[in-house]
Design an enzyme around this catalytic site. Sequence first.
Site, PDB file in Angstrom:
ATOM      1  N   HIS A  70       0.847  -1.202   0.000  1.00  0.00           N
ATOM      2  CA  HIS A  70       0.000   0.000   0.000  1.00  0.00           C
ATOM      3  C   HIS A  70       0.878   1.247   0.000  1.00  0.00           C
ATOM      4  CE1 HIS A  70      -4.054   1.808   1.503  1.00  0.00           C
ATOM      5  NE2 HIS A  70      -3.318   2.765   0.954  1.00  0.00           N
ATOM      6  N   LEU A  73       2.518   6.427  -4.972  1.00  0.00           N
ATOM      7  CA  LEU A  73       3.697   6.946  -5.683  1.00  0.00           C
ATOM      8  C   LEU A  73       3.407   8.277  -6.380  1.00  0.00           C
ATOM      9  CD1 LEU A  73       5.347   3.712  -7.176  1.00  0.00           C
ATOM     10  CD2 LEU A  73       6.051   5.023  -5.168  1.00  0.00           C
ATOM     11  N   HIS A 242      -5.591  -0.536   5.702  1.00  0.00           N
ATOM     12  CA  HIS A 242      -5.315   0.282   6.900  1.00  0.00           C
ATOM     13  C   HIS A 242      -6.318   0.182   8.050  1.00  0.00           C
ATOM     14  CE1 HIS A 242      -7.913   2.886   4.540  1.00  0.00           C
ATOM     15  NE2 HIS A 242      -6.952   3.276   3.730  1.00  0.00           N
ATOM     16  N   ASP A 315       1.232   2.442   3.884  1.00  0.00           N
ATOM     17  CA  ASP A 315       0.309   3.503   3.439  1.00  0.00           C
ATOM     18  C   ASP A 315       1.089   4.800   3.231  1.00  0.00           C
ATOM     19  OD1 ASP A 315      -1.848   4.886   2.551  1.00  0.00           O
ATOM     20  OD2 ASP A 315      -3.038   4.714   4.385  1.00  0.00           O
ATOM     21  N   HIS A 319       3.125  14.025   0.931  1.00  0.00           N
ATOM     22  CA  HIS A 319       2.469  15.293   0.582  1.00  0.00           C
ATOM     23  C   HIS A 319       3.503  16.402   0.571  1.00  0.00           C
ATOM     24  CE1 HIS A 319      -1.716  14.121   0.415  1.00  0.00           C
ATOM     25  NE2 HIS A 319      -1.529  13.355   1.493  1.00  0.00           N
TER      26      HIS A 319
HETATM   27  O1  DOR Z   1      -4.237   9.435   4.816  1.00  0.00           O
HETATM   28  C1  DOR Z   1      -4.488   9.023   3.693  1.00  0.00           C
HETATM   29  N1  DOR Z   1      -3.826   9.480   2.618  1.00  0.00           N
HETATM   30  N2  DOR Z   1      -5.456   8.115   3.553  1.00  0.00           N
HETATM   31  C2  DOR Z   1      -5.891   7.707   2.343  1.00  0.00           C
HETATM   32  O2  DOR Z   1      -6.765   6.881   2.279  1.00  0.00           O
HETATM   33  C3  DOR Z   1      -5.338   8.317   1.115  1.00  0.00           C
HETATM   34  C4  DOR Z   1      -3.985   8.854   1.355  1.00  0.00           C
HETATM   35  C5  DOR Z   1      -3.493   9.765   0.267  1.00  0.00           C
HETATM   36  O3  DOR Z   1      -3.643   9.425  -0.914  1.00  0.00           O
HETATM   37  O4  DOR Z   1      -2.911  10.803   0.574  1.00  0.00           O
HETATM   38 ZN    ZN Z   2      -7.024   4.420   2.136  1.00  0.00          ZN
END
Ligand code: DOR
Ligand code: ZN
Length: 435
Positions: A70, A73, A242, A315, A319
């Site tokens: 998970h 990218l 998650h 996960d 950002h």
């Molecule tokens: O915190 C998260 N960020 N949860 C998600 O389900 C998507 C992910 C993202 O794509 O930033």
């Molecule tokens: Zn998610």
Amino acid sequence: MKLLLAGGRVIDPSQNLDAHMDILIENGKIAEIEKNANKPKTDSRKSAAREINIIDIKGMVVVPGLIDMHTHLREPGFEYRETIQTGSEAGAAGGFTSVACMPNTNPVNDTRSVTEYIKRKAASCNLVNVYPIASVSMGSEGVSLTEFMDLKDAGAMAFSDDGKPVTNSALMRRALEYASSLGMSIISHCEDTCLSQGGSMNEGFVSTELGLQGIPNIAEDAIVARDIIIADYTGALLHIAHVSTAGAVRLIRDAKDRGLMVTAETAPHYFALTDEALREFDTCAKVNPPLRTIEDVKAVKEGLRDGTIDVIASDHAPHASTDKEVEFEYASFGITGLETSLALSLRLVDDGILTLGQLILRMSTNPARILNIPKGTLKTGGDADITVIDPNRNWTVDRNRLRSKGQNTPFHGQAMKGKAIMTIMGGEIKYRDMP
Ligand code: DOR
Ligand code: ZN
């Protein structure tokens, strides 16, 4: 060139192996794994031995290459957050030889051309194996299914609208039936958006004190329950992404007890942190599902211990600072994870919750099984995807030194113990942090 990893402690859950062994790598494959694999058996072998690059890894742990099922990218479309290149670098540095990437890119990975683009780009980066996950619905909009067969043929390994739930239960039913007929899982992001709407952290004591709107556990539990019910009815392969709540763990445990083909993952932040981490309004700890309470953390750990939760996935959600350095309510959800996942997970071993073998099962062998990829093993003849771990290496997380473009880690400045010191993919060393 042959490569010999000599003297390490080899842990391979796929063969129930935990022993000091040497691993000989030849032509990208595992050629031999045995006590003293380089010991020349004949005189002719003796001269051949000179061609071998011998790496002494005494005191280190050698495992099947870690697999993160998970990862975000971000490419195509959100290259300012991450690219396949930087994500691959982060993966290799974190000890991963394979990552499966989520389709919430721009465009969404809902067609063969996007899947093929990701594969082509990943192959040219040549640092980790990248397995695209295609979306369940066109544009992940929850209206019409994508062309599962065509996407599978293009290289998709599973389907998910991650970031969003599949709200329409009838669509979820068809998706489960169709994917299952292809031997593939639907990876479900379980969130009842009517219940979570407007929330930016866990609903509870801390959200009340901070005056932030909360996301209740039931937002997750309700969709986990629904998806298990549909998976039961259809007999399909369902993977819950998650897991963060005690209720979800309970529901999944019960589904497994009843023999359903349900699998589940959690991410390190769901057992390493609680919603207390938001006290200072650190937007780097804002994630979806949100960090929960200590009771949920205990349940997630117990789920990992008893095998209810099959997988630890990062996960990895990188950002940009512009996504995070805003008022809490407006900040994007997500934690950058590829480079901290292993060290955080090793804490479970230190705490006696998992053995090293059980940890590697959850970080390599099980994700390989769920994605149906020929990885997660050190069996002779298999691809030489290998991670060497120094379980005692002390290091400190420094967001400025991450390979990922995403610096959004709530673990900045925290002391870690244990680190990948060599990542080998297809017999080639892709990352090395040792003399
Ligand atoms: O915190 C998260 N960020 N949860 C998600 O389900 C998507 C992910 C993202 O794509 O930033
Ligand atoms: Zn998610």
